[in-house]
Design a protein around this motif. Structure first.
Motif, PDB file in Angstrom:
ATOM      1  N   PHE A  97      27.231  70.423 -19.904  1.00  0.00           N
ATOM      2  CA  PHE A  97      26.524  69.388 -20.165  1.00  0.00           C
ATOM      3  C   PHE A  97      26.685  68.192 -19.476  1.00  0.00           C
ATOM      4  CE2 PHE A  97      25.251  65.984 -22.871  1.00  0.00           C
ATOM      5  CZ  PHE A  97      24.379  66.369 -23.610  1.00  0.00           C
ATOM      6  N   LEU A  98      25.697  67.790 -18.750  1.00  0.00           N
ATOM      7  CA  LEU A  98      25.554  66.545 -17.889  1.00  0.00           C
ATOM      8  C   LEU A  98      25.301  65.353 -18.800  1.00  0.00           C
ATOM      9  CD1 LEU A  98      23.803  67.888 -14.903  1.00  0.00           C
ATOM     10  CD2 LEU A  98      26.192  68.095 -15.500  1.00  0.00           C
ATOM     11  N   ALA A  99      26.310  64.289 -18.767  1.00  0.00           N
ATOM     12  CA  ALA A  99      25.872  62.942 -19.520  1.00  0.00           C
ATOM     13  C   ALA A  99      25.820  61.794 -18.521  1.00  0.00           C
ATOM     14  CB  ALA A  99      27.088  62.809 -20.553  1.00  0.00           C
ATOM     15  N   ASP A 100      24.899  60.917 -19.076  1.00  0.00           N
ATOM     16  CA  ASP A 100      25.019  59.413 -18.485  1.00  0.00           C
ATOM     17  C   ASP A 100      25.745  58.708 -19.580  1.00  0.00           C
ATOM     18  OD1 ASP A 100      24.664  56.666 -17.551  1.00  0.00           O
ATOM     19  OD2 ASP A 100      22.459  57.386 -17.032  1.00  0.00           O
ATOM     20  N   ASP A 101      26.968  58.155 -18.923  1.00  0.00           N
ATOM     21  CA  ASP A 101      27.889  57.490 -19.788  1.00  0.00           C
ATOM     22  C   ASP A 101      27.213  56.107 -20.287  1.00  0.00           C
ATOM     23  OD1 ASP A 101      29.947  59.172 -20.686  1.00  0.00           O
ATOM     24  OD2 ASP A 101      31.235  58.588 -18.801  1.00  0.00           O
ATOM     25  N   GLU A 102      26.518  55.608 -19.268  1.00  0.00           N
ATOM     26  CA  GLU A 102      25.906  54.230 -19.812  1.00  0.00           C
ATOM     27  C   GLU A 102      24.792  54.398 -21.037  1.00  0.00           C
ATOM     28  OE1 GLU A 102      24.038  52.739 -16.076  1.00  0.00           O
ATOM     29  OE2 GLU A 102      26.015  52.910 -14.959  1.00  0.00           O
ATOM     30  N   LEU A 103      24.487  55.417 -21.343  1.00  0.00           N
ATOM     31  CA  LEU A 103      23.546  55.475 -22.336  1.00  0.00           C
ATOM     32  C   LEU A 103      24.465  55.888 -23.928  1.00  0.00           C
ATOM     33  CD1 LEU A 103      20.629  57.418 -20.671  1.00  0.00           C
ATOM     34  CD2 LEU A 103      20.829  54.991 -21.272  1.00  0.00           C
ATOM     35  N   ALA A 104      24.503  55.040 -24.777  1.00  0.00           N
ATOM     36  CA  ALA A 104      25.354  55.585 -25.816  1.00  0.00           C
ATOM     37  C   ALA A 104      25.105  56.824 -26.564  1.00  0.00           C
ATOM     38  CB  ALA A 104      25.258  54.316 -26.826  1.00  0.00           C
ATOM     39  N   HIS A 105      23.828  56.970 -26.641  1.00  0.00           N
ATOM     40  CA  HIS A 105      23.246  58.205 -27.270  1.00  0.00           C
ATOM     41  C   HIS A 105      23.736  59.474 -26.413  1.00  0.00           C
ATOM     42  CE1 HIS A 105      21.120  60.570 -30.308  1.00  0.00           C
ATOM     43  NE2 HIS A 105      20.433  60.867 -29.347  1.00  0.00           N
ATOM     44  N   ALA A 106      23.713  59.387 -25.226  1.00  0.00           N
ATOM     45  CA  ALA A 106      24.007  60.429 -24.263  1.00  0.00           C
ATOM     46  C   ALA A 106      25.481  60.946 -24.712  1.00  0.00           C
ATOM     47  CB  ALA A 106      23.685  60.160 -23.052  1.00  0.00           C
ATOM     48  N   SER A 107      26.529  59.671 -24.774  1.00  0.00           N
ATOM     49  CA  SER A 107      27.968  59.939 -25.039  1.00  0.00           C
ATOM     50  C   SER A 107      27.971  60.729 -26.117  1.00  0.00           C
ATOM     51  CB  SER A 107      28.669  58.696 -24.919  1.00  0.00           C
ATOM     52  OG  SER A 107      28.540  57.977 -23.615  1.00  0.00           O
ATOM     53  N   ARG A 108      27.242  60.333 -27.261  1.00  0.00           N
ATOM     54  CA  ARG A 108      27.525  60.861 -28.662  1.00  0.00           C
ATOM     55  C   ARG A 108      26.903  62.577 -28.604  1.00  0.00           C
ATOM     56  NH1 ARG A 108      25.401  55.871 -30.300  1.00  0.00           N
ATOM     57  NH2 ARG A 108      23.202  56.908 -30.599  1.00  0.00           N
TER      58      ARG A 108
ATOM     59  N   GLY B  15      14.654  55.707 -23.713  1.00  0.00           N
ATOM     60  CA  GLY B  15      15.204  55.717 -22.257  1.00  0.00           C
ATOM     61  C   GLY B  15      16.162  57.018 -21.864  1.00  0.00           C
ATOM     62  N   LEU B  16      16.166  58.097 -23.006  1.00  0.00           N
ATOM     63  CA  LEU B  16      16.889  59.123 -22.787  1.00  0.00           C
ATOM     64  C   LEU B  16      16.011  60.549 -22.561  1.00  0.00           C
ATOM     65  CD1 LEU B  16      19.970  60.199 -23.077  1.00  0.00           C
ATOM     66  CD2 LEU B  16      19.576  60.862 -25.548  1.00  0.00           C
ATOM     67  N   VAL B  17      16.307  61.448 -21.776  1.00  0.00           N
ATOM     68  CA  VAL B  17      15.653  62.482 -21.682  1.00  0.00           C
ATOM     69  C   VAL B  17      16.770  63.646 -22.246  1.00  0.00           C
ATOM     70  CG1 VAL B  17      14.263  64.253 -20.399  1.00  0.00           C
ATOM     71  CG2 VAL B  17      13.863  61.788 -20.161  1.00  0.00           C
ATOM     72  N   ARG B  18      16.356  64.503 -23.111  1.00  0.00           N
ATOM     73  CA  ARG B  18      17.486  65.723 -23.333  1.00  0.00           C
ATOM     74  C   ARG B  18      16.638  66.829 -22.722  1.00  0.00           C
ATOM     75  NH1 ARG B  18      18.779  65.687 -29.626  1.00  0.00           N
ATOM     76  NH2 ARG B  18      19.897  67.427 -29.054  1.00  0.00           N
ATOM     77  N   TRP B  19      17.430  67.661 -21.890  1.00  0.00           N
ATOM     78  CA  TRP B  19      16.917  68.829 -21.078  1.00  0.00           C
ATOM     79  C   TRP B  19      18.037  69.963 -21.107  1.00  0.00           C
ATOM     80  CZ3 TRP B  19      19.618  69.835 -16.825  1.00  0.00           C
ATOM     81  CH2 TRP B  19      20.424  68.711 -16.223  1.00  0.00           C
ATOM     82  N   LYS B  20      17.361  71.189 -20.738  1.00  0.00           N
ATOM     83  CA  LYS B  20      18.195  72.197 -20.529  1.00  0.00           C
ATOM     84  C   LYS B  20      17.565  73.330 -19.587  1.00  0.00           C
ATOM     85  CE  LYS B  20      19.892  76.105 -23.183  1.00  0.00           C
ATOM     86  NZ  LYS B  20      19.932  76.630 -24.660  1.00  0.00           N
ATOM     87  N   VAL B  21      18.263  73.856 -18.483  1.00  0.00           N
ATOM     88  CA  VAL B  21      17.886  74.815 -17.546  1.00  0.00           C
ATOM     89  C   VAL B  21      18.714  76.175 -17.581  1.00  0.00           C
ATOM     90  CG1 VAL B  21      16.952  72.919 -15.985  1.00  0.00           C
ATOM     91  CG2 VAL B  21      19.214  73.788 -15.760  1.00  0.00           C
TER      92      VAL B  21
END
Length: 133
Positions: free
Chosen positions: A32-43, A109-115
């Motif tokens: 799982f790749l996360a952008d720490d600058e986005l609070a929702h991504a960290s959650r 501003g967040l995109v959730r994705w899966k490959v």
């Protein structure tokens, strides 16, 4: 009774199998790749970690980062919570590495994705099955 040569061959083979075991495990463990600058991504990353996913924080040059993620030893499944621009770069590099986008969803501003990695059919690399040019 075995010879010294048979013993050495067996030892080398066993050592190689032991050395490859962590690499094989890493290749099957979802990432799982996360952008720490986005609070929702960290959650979302914390939730993925609780489900057994390995978490990697996106850092540095995105193209170099993506090439490392999708390079040799890459896992079969990769998901992420990133900005749209990072999603475009990561999904493009994943596609070049033989992955298929199975889902994406934008949330502000967040995109959730899966490959997932595409597997060639058995025997696909057989030269007799290739069409003549």
């Amino acid at each position: 009774m075995s010879t010294r040569r048979e013993f050495m061959i067996g030892t080398v083979a066993a050592g190689g199998a032991i050395a490859l075991a962590p690499a094989a495990l890493a290749a099957t463990e979802p990432l799982f790749l996360a952008d720490d600058e986005l609070a929702h991504a960290s959650r979302l990353a914390a939730d993925a970690a609780s489900r057994g996913w390995r978490i990697v924080r996106i850092t540095g040059d995105r193209v170099r980062f993506a090439r490392e993620v999708f390079g040799p030893g890459a896992p079969d499944v990769v998901a992420g919570a990133t900005r749209y621009a990072d999603f475009i770069v990561l999904a493009g590099c994943a596609s070049e590495a033989g992955y298929r986008l199975t889902g994406s969803r934008a949330e502000g501003g967040l995109v959730r994705w899966k490959v997932v990695r595409l597997r060639p059919p058995v025997g696909a690399d057989d030269p007799r099955r290739r069409a003549p040019i």
